[in-house]
Design an enzyme around this catalytic site. Structure first.
Site, PDB file in Angstrom:
ATOM      1  N   HIS A   1      85.276  27.779  12.490  1.00 28.12           N
ATOM      2  CA  HIS A   1      86.142  28.956  12.348  1.00 28.12           C
ATOM      3  C   HIS A   1      87.172  28.977  13.480  1.00 28.12           C
ATOM      4  O   HIS A   1      88.356  29.247  13.258  1.00 28.12           O
ATOM      5  CB  HIS A   1      85.325  30.255  12.451  1.00 28.12           C
ATOM      6  CG  HIS A   1      84.358  30.494  11.331  1.00 28.12           C
ATOM      7  ND1 HIS A   1      83.036  30.804  11.539  1.00 28.12           N
ATOM      8  CD2 HIS A   1      84.526  30.485   9.985  1.00 28.12           C
ATOM      9  CE1 HIS A   1      82.427  30.984  10.377  1.00 28.12           C
ATOM     10  NE2 HIS A   1      83.312  30.789   9.414  1.00 28.12           N
TER      11      HIS A   1
ATOM     12  N   LYS B   1      75.036  40.502  -0.356  1.00 31.39           N
ATOM     13  CA  LYS B   1      73.929  39.889   0.381  1.00 31.39           C
ATOM     14  C   LYS B   1      74.094  40.258   1.855  1.00 31.39           C
ATOM     15  O   LYS B   1      75.132  39.965   2.451  1.00 31.39           O
ATOM     16  CB  LYS B   1      74.002  38.366   0.215  1.00 31.39           C
ATOM     17  CG  LYS B   1      72.659  37.686   0.381  1.00 31.39           C
ATOM     18  CD  LYS B   1      72.776  36.190   0.219  1.00 31.39           C
ATOM     19  CE  LYS B   1      72.875  35.572   1.587  1.00 31.39           C
ATOM     20  NZ  LYS B   1      73.398  34.244   1.648  1.00 31.39           N
TER      21      LYS B   1
ATOM     22  N   ARG C   1      86.576  22.843   3.870  1.00 31.10           N
ATOM     23  CA  ARG C   1      85.808  21.753   4.489  1.00 31.10           C
ATOM     24  C   ARG C   1      85.677  20.561   3.555  1.00 31.10           C
ATOM     25  O   ARG C   1      85.836  19.428   3.945  1.00 31.10           O
ATOM     26  CB  ARG C   1      84.411  22.244   4.875  1.00 31.10           C
ATOM     27  CG  ARG C   1      84.401  23.157   6.064  1.00 31.10           C
ATOM     28  CD  ARG C   1      83.089  23.851   6.178  1.00 31.10           C
ATOM     29  NE  ARG C   1      82.828  24.615   4.968  1.00 31.10           N
ATOM     30  CZ  ARG C   1      81.852  25.480   4.813  1.00 31.10           C
ATOM     31  NH1 ARG C   1      81.006  25.685   5.791  1.00 31.10           N
ATOM     32  NH2 ARG C   1      81.694  26.145   3.698  1.00 31.10           N
TER      33      ARG C   1
ATOM     34  N   SER D   1      78.091  28.572   8.948  1.00 28.63           N
ATOM     35  CA  SER D   1      77.302  29.616   9.612  1.00 28.63           C
ATOM     36  C   SER D   1      75.845  29.516   9.198  1.00 28.63           C
ATOM     37  O   SER D   1      74.944  29.723  10.011  1.00 28.63           O
ATOM     38  CB  SER D   1      77.850  31.001   9.241  1.00 28.63           C
ATOM     39  OG  SER D   1      79.149  31.168   9.748  1.00 28.63           O
TER      40      SER D   1
END
Ligand code: PNS
Length: 167
Positions: free
Chosen positions: A17, A41, A90, A128
């Site tokens: 990030h 979530k 990514r 993450s």
């Protein structure tokens, strides 16, 4: 004034990030790192923790602001007079989801652009969730997240000594 927004959950912020933040901040006048409040979530880290990790990491940066938002990203963009959404990509696996998001946002507000940046190859494997998984088992997260938040991530998992044991 070109205001860009880099939105995300940042659960927690990673060096991947940070790489996107650093590069995006160079091509706008102001970059707002926008942390999403409501999630279907529940994130592992509280909103306060996620914001505090970002603020500590970006403390000395004058053209970067850390903010929170709930609801639609395009509404937040309009409120803050921002023109461009920054997203990091990514791998091909990110593309489908991001493509859908970009088109949905374009449909909601045609004035807003989504700008994709390819991740630095060194962070292409980083997420993450991988950081959470590693930290929860006491694995080494140095070089994956900013140094100033390593201790607090381990603390979350009751692994106070891990930061010194594993580095
Ligand atoms: O870090 P993440 O979890 O990939 O970030 C996802 C985020 C926050 C960018 C995305 O969920 C989002 O923009 N949510 C806000 C709601 C919204 O505007 N959705 C897009 C149009 S339906």
């Amino acid at each position: 004034m070109r205001i860009f927004v880099y939105p995300g959950t940042f659960d927690p912020v990673t060096n991947g990030h940070l790489d996107i933040i650093n590069r995006a901040a160079k091509i706008c006048d102001k970059l707002i790192v926008a942390v999403l409040v409501n999630r279907s979530k529940a994130p592992e880290f509280t909103l306060e923790e996620r914001v505090s990790f970002l603020k500590d990491t970006l403390r000395s940066r004058t053209n970067i602001e850390v903010a929170t938002f709930s609801g639609l990203l395009v509404d937040f963009m309009k409120e803050r007079k921002a023109t461009t959404i920054i997203k990091g990509l990514r791998a091909v696996s990110d593309f489908e989801y991001e493509f859908q998001m970009a088109l949905l946002n374009k449909n909601l507000d045609s004035e807003i652009e989504t700008l994709f940046m390819m991740t630095n190859i060194n962070y292409s494997y980083l997420s993450s969730s991988a950081v959470r998984e590693l930290a929860s088992h006491g694995g080494n997260i140095k070089d994956l997240v900013p140094d100033c938040i390593i201790g607090r991530i381990y603390e979350k998992y009751g692994c106070k000594g891990c930061s010194t044991q594993n580095i």
